[in-house]
Every structure is written in structure tokens, then in C-alpha cells.
Design a protein around this motif. Structure first.
Motif, PDB file in Angstrom:
ATOM      1  N   SER A   1      62.956  77.619  59.348  1.00 38.06           N
ATOM      2  CA  SER A   1      64.280  75.902  58.755  1.00 38.06           C
ATOM      3  C   SER A   1      63.563  75.030  58.388  1.00 38.06           C
ATOM      4  N   SER A   2      62.023  74.987  57.926  1.00 34.72           N
ATOM      5  CA  SER A   2      62.016  74.037  57.430  1.00 34.72           C
ATOM      6  C   SER A   2      59.644  74.037  56.987  1.00 34.72           C
ATOM      7  N   GLY A   3      59.829  73.472  56.181  1.00 39.29           N
ATOM      8  CA  GLY A   3      57.665  72.722  56.626  1.00 39.29           C
ATOM      9  C   GLY A   3      57.520  74.274  55.704  1.00 39.29           C
TER      10      GLY A   3
ATOM     11  N   ALA B   1      64.626  79.807  63.683  1.00 39.52           N
ATOM     12  CA  ALA B   1      64.201  78.900  64.425  1.00 39.52           C
ATOM     13  C   ALA B   1      65.609  78.596  65.185  1.00 39.52           C
ATOM     14  N   ARG B   2      65.672  76.965  65.125  1.00 41.17           N
ATOM     15  CA  ARG B   2      66.992  76.690  65.443  1.00 41.17           C
ATOM     16  C   ARG B   2      68.085  76.352  65.372  1.00 41.17           C
ATOM     17  N   SER B   3      67.601  75.603  64.189  1.00 40.08           N
ATOM     18  CA  SER B   3      68.467  75.066  63.407  1.00 40.08           C
ATOM     19  C   SER B   3      69.588  75.643  62.639  1.00 40.08           C
ATOM     20  N   THR B   4      70.475  76.428  62.916  1.00 38.99           N
ATOM     21  CA  THR B   4      71.181  77.096  62.583  1.00 38.99           C
ATOM     22  C   THR B   4      71.731  76.789  60.796  1.00 38.99           C
TER      23      THR B   4
ATOM     24  N   SER C   1      47.979  79.378  63.377  1.00 49.43           N
ATOM     25  CA  SER C   1      47.108  78.110  63.669  1.00 49.43           C
ATOM     26  C   SER C   1      46.749  77.201  63.540  1.00 49.43           C
ATOM     27  N   SER C   2      45.699  76.215  63.423  1.00 48.13           N
ATOM     28  CA  SER C   2      44.970  75.527  62.615  1.00 48.13           C
ATOM     29  C   SER C   2      44.167  74.984  62.942  1.00 48.13           C
ATOM     30  N   ILE C   3      43.412  73.837  61.367  1.00 50.30           N
ATOM     31  CA  ILE C   3      42.277  73.850  61.745  1.00 50.30           C
ATOM     32  C   ILE C   3      42.223  72.878  63.177  1.00 50.30           C
TER      33      ILE C   3
ATOM     34  N   MET D   1      46.315  67.583  73.237  1.00 46.48           N
ATOM     35  CA  MET D   1      46.201  68.602  73.679  1.00 46.48           C
ATOM     36  C   MET D   1      47.149  70.016  72.534  1.00 46.48           C
ATOM     37  N   TYR D   2      47.598  69.087  71.577  1.00 43.60           N
ATOM     38  CA  TYR D   2      47.498  70.224  70.155  1.00 43.60           C
ATOM     39  C   TYR D   2      46.898  71.197  69.843  1.00 43.60           C
ATOM     40  N   SER D   3      45.839  70.288  69.955  1.00 44.43           N
ATOM     41  CA  SER D   3      44.511  70.614  69.917  1.00 44.43           C
ATOM     42  C   SER D   3      43.775  72.211  70.326  1.00 44.43           C
TER      43      SER D   3
ATOM     44  N   GLU E   1      45.067  78.645  59.128  1.00 40.37           N
ATOM     45  CA  GLU E   1      44.377  76.964  59.726  1.00 40.37           C
ATOM     46  C   GLU E   1      44.943  76.102  58.474  1.00 40.37           C
ATOM     47  N   PRO E   2      45.833  75.856  58.721  1.00 40.23           N
ATOM     48  CA  PRO E   2      46.207  74.733  57.330  1.00 40.23           C
ATOM     49  C   PRO E   2      44.773  73.280  57.888  1.00 40.23           C
ATOM     50  N   GLY E   3      45.213  72.118  56.884  1.00 38.47           N
ATOM     51  CA  GLY E   3      44.477  71.348  56.775  1.00 38.47           C
ATOM     52  C   GLY E   3      45.994  70.475  57.597  1.00 38.47           C
ATOM     53  N   MET E   4      45.967  69.299  56.969  1.00 37.59           N
ATOM     54  CA  MET E   4      47.438  68.145  56.987  1.00 37.59           C
ATOM     55  C   MET E   4      48.220  68.531  55.580  1.00 37.59           C
ATOM     56  N   VAL E   5      49.088  69.125  56.252  1.00 42.20           N
ATOM     57  CA  VAL E   5      50.464  69.045  55.067  1.00 42.20           C
ATOM     58  C   VAL E   5      51.461  68.828  55.715  1.00 42.20           C
ATOM     59  N   ASP E   6      52.247  68.006  53.964  1.00 43.26           N
ATOM     60  CA  ASP E   6      53.637  66.816  54.761  1.00 43.26           C
ATOM     61  C   ASP E   6      55.162  67.501  54.554  1.00 43.26           C
ATOM     62  N   THR E   7      54.627  68.010  55.930  1.00 40.52           N
ATOM     63  CA  THR E   7      55.774  68.592  56.180  1.00 40.52           C
ATOM     64  C   THR E   7      56.986  68.004  57.376  1.00 40.52           C
ATOM     65  N   PRO E   8      57.464  68.167  58.075  1.00 37.77           N
ATOM     66  CA  PRO E   8      58.913  67.429  59.240  1.00 37.77           C
ATOM     67  C   PRO E   8      57.359  67.254  60.102  1.00 37.77           C
TER      68      PRO E   8
HETATM   69  O1  NJP Z   1      56.592  71.682  60.507  1.00 35.10           O
HETATM   70  P1  NJP Z   1      58.088  71.812  60.638  1.00 35.10           P
HETATM   71  P2  NJP Z   1      55.425  72.775  60.010  1.00 35.10           P
HETATM   72  N1  NJP Z   1      62.593  77.754  68.847  1.00 35.10           N
HETATM   73  O2  NJP Z   1      58.295  70.816  61.330  1.00 35.10           O
HETATM   74  C1  NJP Z   1      60.418  75.417  63.883  1.00 35.10           C
HETATM   75  C2  NJP Z   1      51.064  74.097  62.109  1.00 35.10           C
HETATM   76  N2  NJP Z   1      50.766  73.340  61.617  1.00 35.10           N
HETATM   77  O3  NJP Z   1      56.095  73.522  58.875  1.00 35.10           O
HETATM   78  O4  NJP Z   1      64.239  74.737  65.701  1.00 35.10           O
HETATM   79  C3  NJP Z   1      62.526  77.698  67.050  1.00 35.10           C
HETATM   80  O5  NJP Z   1      58.502  71.039  59.258  1.00 35.10           O
HETATM   81  C4  NJP Z   1      61.132  74.344  64.060  1.00 35.10           C
HETATM   82  O6  NJP Z   1      62.626  75.079  63.773  1.00 35.10           O
HETATM   83  P3  NJP Z   1      63.875  74.438  64.363  1.00 35.10           P
HETATM   84  C5  NJP Z   1      52.463  73.890  63.152  1.00 35.10           C
HETATM   85  O7  NJP Z   1      51.416  73.453  64.612  1.00 35.10           O
HETATM   86  C6  NJP Z   1      50.958  72.337  60.580  1.00 35.10           C
HETATM   87  O8  NJP Z   1      54.300  71.847  59.306  1.00 35.10           O
HETATM   88  O9  NJP Z   1      65.115  74.756  63.346  1.00 35.10           O
HETATM   89  N3  NJP Z   1      62.046  77.187  66.717  1.00 35.10           N
HETATM   90  C7  NJP Z   1      60.544  73.954  62.017  1.00 35.10           C
HETATM   91  O10 NJP Z   1      61.379  75.185  61.814  1.00 35.10           O
HETATM   92  C8  NJP Z   1      53.756  75.346  63.068  1.00 35.10           C
HETATM   93  O11 NJP Z   1      52.799  75.980  64.592  1.00 35.10           O
HETATM   94  C9  NJP Z   1      50.332  71.772  59.937  1.00 35.10           C
HETATM   95  O12 NJP Z   1      63.732  72.499  64.251  1.00 35.10           O
HETATM   96  C10 NJP Z   1      60.956  76.025  66.928  1.00 35.10           C
HETATM   97  C11 NJP Z   1      59.331  75.113  62.126  1.00 35.10           C
HETATM   98  O13 NJP Z   1      59.232  75.648  63.934  1.00 35.10           O
HETATM   99  C12 NJP Z   1      53.780  75.572  61.797  1.00 35.10           C
HETATM  100  O14 NJP Z   1      52.024  74.962  61.134  1.00 35.10           O
HETATM  101  C13 NJP Z   1      49.093  71.589  59.956  1.00 35.10           C
HETATM  102  C14 NJP Z   1      61.481  75.821  68.348  1.00 35.10           C
HETATM  103  C15 NJP Z   1      58.625  73.626  62.211  1.00 35.10           C
HETATM  104  O15 NJP Z   1      58.312  72.634  61.345  1.00 35.10           O
HETATM  105  C16 NJP Z   1      54.750  75.114  61.392  1.00 35.10           C
HETATM  106  O16 NJP Z   1      54.985  73.223  60.996  1.00 35.10           O
HETATM  107  C17 NJP Z   1      48.087  72.214  60.943  1.00 35.10           C
HETATM  108  C18 NJP Z   1      61.839  76.303  68.696  1.00 35.10           C
HETATM  109  N4  NJP Z   1      61.793  75.958  70.196  1.00 35.10           N
HETATM  110  C19 NJP Z   1      49.060  73.226  61.027  1.00 35.10           C
HETATM  111  N5  NJP Z   1      60.315  74.815  68.089  1.00 35.10           N
HETATM  112  C20 NJP Z   1      51.010  70.277  59.546  1.00 35.10           C
HETATM  113  N6  NJP Z   1      51.852  69.895  58.864  1.00 35.10           N
HETATM  114  O17 NJP Z   1      50.084  69.625  58.817  1.00 35.10           O
HETATM  115  C21 NJP Z   1      60.568  74.258  67.023  1.00 35.10           C
HETATM  116  O18 NJP Z   1      47.410  72.416  60.761  1.00 35.10           O
HETATM  117  N7  NJP Z   1      59.786  75.361  65.925  1.00 35.10           N
END
Ligand code: NJP
Length: 227
Positions: free
Chosen positions: A11-13, A33-36, A135-137, A147-149, A177-184
Motif C-alpha cells: 500500500s505504500s513506499g 496490506a491493511r489499507s484497502t 531485510s535491511s542494511i 530492536m528494529y535491527s 537490504e536497503p539503506g535509508m529510503v524516503d517513505t512513510p
Molecule cells: O515503509 P512504508 P517502507 N499487515 O511505511 C505494511 C523496510 N525498510 O516501504 O497495512 C500488513 O511506506 C504497510 O501497509 P498498511 C521496512 O522495514 C525500509 O519503507 O496499509 N501490512 C505498508 O504497505 C519494511 O520491511 C527502509 O499500513 C502491514 C508497508 O508495510 C519495508 O522496507 C530501510 C502491516 C510499509 O510501508 C517496507 O517499508 C530499510 C501489517 N500488520 C528497510 N504493518 C526505509 N524506508 O528506509 C505494516 O533498510 N504493513
């Protein structure tokens, strides 16, 4: 026929950007995802003939099973899975972050991924398909008080374990394994971060390799600023 890619966290990022890039590359998509509302908007954008939105909370195994059943009803197969849903931590480290925020990360980042694998593997094996896991860097390096790490180290271990388990089945496993990405994911957009599209290109690259090529890991980081 188009191959079917199931994405959690679509749904995002990173997940949403990957859905767009994969559609462009010819995949049909199961978006979870959860956000229909956001999923539905993405399906409209990609086209209802090519994508389906399936609301799902990854922390609930039965919900993931229902998601897979609905995906199979729609497309009849699952060729690849992008287990990508994840959440970040609260500030304060081990001395100050609220303990319930740790449980939430374990539930989404670790169990959510494991449930996605269990619910989909039988079908991915049938297709001799591909699993990409976010995963992640931070699943390679240790971030102070994080704890995220710890949850992402667990995800890295899941990827390694799955690759061993899949040996001889034709299924490939890629750890992203991404580094920092500009997402919510971040409350405040970090400077010098990657864009979600930068990660999406990497995922599509991994998915587009021929069957004989097994891309184990994809670490994608922002270039350090020129001094
Ligand atoms: O974040 P965001 P990213 N059930 O917040 C979903 C990793 N990462 O794209 O349910 C189902 O835009 C949520 O959907 P919704 C990070 O750890 C990131 O950056 O509708 N879905 C949304 O679609 C993660 O594993 C960075 O709220 C659930 C999505 O997850 C992945 O990249 C760096 C849920 C999150 O989208 C995507 O994150 C890195 C649930 N219970 C790794 N809870 C970074 N951004 O810098 C959440 O190394 N979601």
C-alpha cells in the motif's frame, strides 16, 4: 501469460513502487496490506486486469491464508512473493522505547514474514518461483539500541534458512537490504535517502534473472554526499 507476483506491504513506499515497476515489467500483481483504500487506488492505476487488492494483516496467519486463497482464486498460481511488510521502531533504545513497540516489530517484521512464507511456499515451489524478502542494511549492521535491527537480523536469518530449505527445488531466495529510503516509514523524511523507485528497480532486476541465476542479496545504499 503474465507471471504472478504477490507483494505484502504493497500500500505504500517500497511495496507500492515495486508494484508499479513490476507491472511495467509485465508481471500481474496481488497487492496485500491493511489499507484497502490505498490498495484499491493502486489497482485502478495499474489496471484491474493486471492487479488485485487483498486486504490482509500479516500478523494474522489465518488472514494470510485467506489472502493466498483469494490470490489463487483470482490468478490460479503464485510465481513470486515479495515479503516486504515491515514497521520501524520508537526512539529511546533498550533503556527508553516502550516494550510494546518491540512486540509489534516482532509480530510484523519476523512473524509476518514467516507467515507469508508458510502461506505461499507450496505454490511458489510448484512454480519453481522466487521469494524476495525485505531485510535491511540494519539486518547486517547493528544500530545502537535498536530492536528494529534485531528483527531485521532475524529476517536475514530467515532468508538464509529458507535458501537452504529450498535447495534442489528450483526456488530462489533474494534478501533485499536497503539503506535509508524516503517513505512513510520515517516520520520525517531523511536527507540523502533513496527513493522507493530506486529499490523497486533492484527488486525487478532480481526477479528478472533467468532460472539459472540466483541473486542472493541486494544491498542498496545512498551514495555518500560529495565533500
Ligand atoms: O515503509 P512504508 P517502507 N499487515 O511505511 C505494511 C523496510 N525498510 O516501504 O497495512 C500488513 O511506506 C504497510 O501497509 P498498511 C521496512 O522495514 C525500509 O519503507 O496499509 N501490512 C505498508 O504497505 C519494511 O520491511 C527502509 O499500513 C502491514 C508497508 O508495510 C519495508 O522496507 C530501510 C502491516 C510499509 O510501508 C517496507 O517499508 C530499510 C501489517 N500488520 C528497510 N504493518 C526505509 N524506508 O528506509 C505494516 O533498510 N504493513
Amino acid at each position: 501469460d503474465a507471471k504472478i507476483l504477490l507483494i505484502t506491504g504493497a500500500s505504500s513506499g517500497i511495496g507500492a513502487a515495486t508494484a508499479r515497476a513490476a507491472a511495467e515489467a509485465g508481471w500481474s500483481l496481488v497487492l496485500a496490506a491493511r489499507s484497502t483504500d490505498k490498495l484499491t487506488a493502486l489497482v485502478q492505476e495499474i489496471g484491474e486486469d493486471r492487479a488485485v487488492a487483498i486486504p490482509c494483516d500479516v500478523t494474522d496467519y489465518e488472514d494470510q491464508r485467506r489472502m493466498v486463497d483469494a490470490a489463487l482464486q483470482r490468478f490460479g498460481r503464485i510465481d513470486a512473493v515479495f515479503a516486504n511488510a515491515g514497521i520501524g521502531g520508537k526512539p529511546g533504545g533498550f533503556s527508553g522505547a516502550p516494550p510494546e513497540s518491540w512486540r509489534a516489530m516482532v509480530d510484523v517484521n519476523i512473524l509476518g514474514v514467516a507467515y507469508t512464507l508458510r502461506a505461499t511456499l507450496e505454490h511458489v515451489k510448484k512454480a519453481r518461483g522466487h521469494v524476495v524478502i525485505t531485510s535491511s542494511i540494519a539486518g547486517r549492521r547493528t544500530l545502537s539500541g535498536s530492536m528494529y535491527s534485531a528483527t531485521k537480523w532475524a529476517v536475514t536469518a530467515i532468508g538464509y534458512g529458507l535458501r537452504e530449505e529450498m535447495r534442489g527445488t528450483g526456488v530462489r531466495v533474494t534478501l533485499l537490504e536497503p539503506g535509508m529510503v524516503d517513505t512513510p516509514f520515517f516520520d520525517n523524511a531523511p536527507t540523502a535517502a533513496l527513493r522507493p523507485e530506486d529499490i523497486a528497480r533492484g527488486v525487478v532486476y532480481a526477479l528478472s534473472q533467468p532460472p539459472g541465476v540466483d541473486l542472493h542479496e541486494l544491498a542498496i545504499l545512498p551514495t555518500p554526499p560529495v565533500e
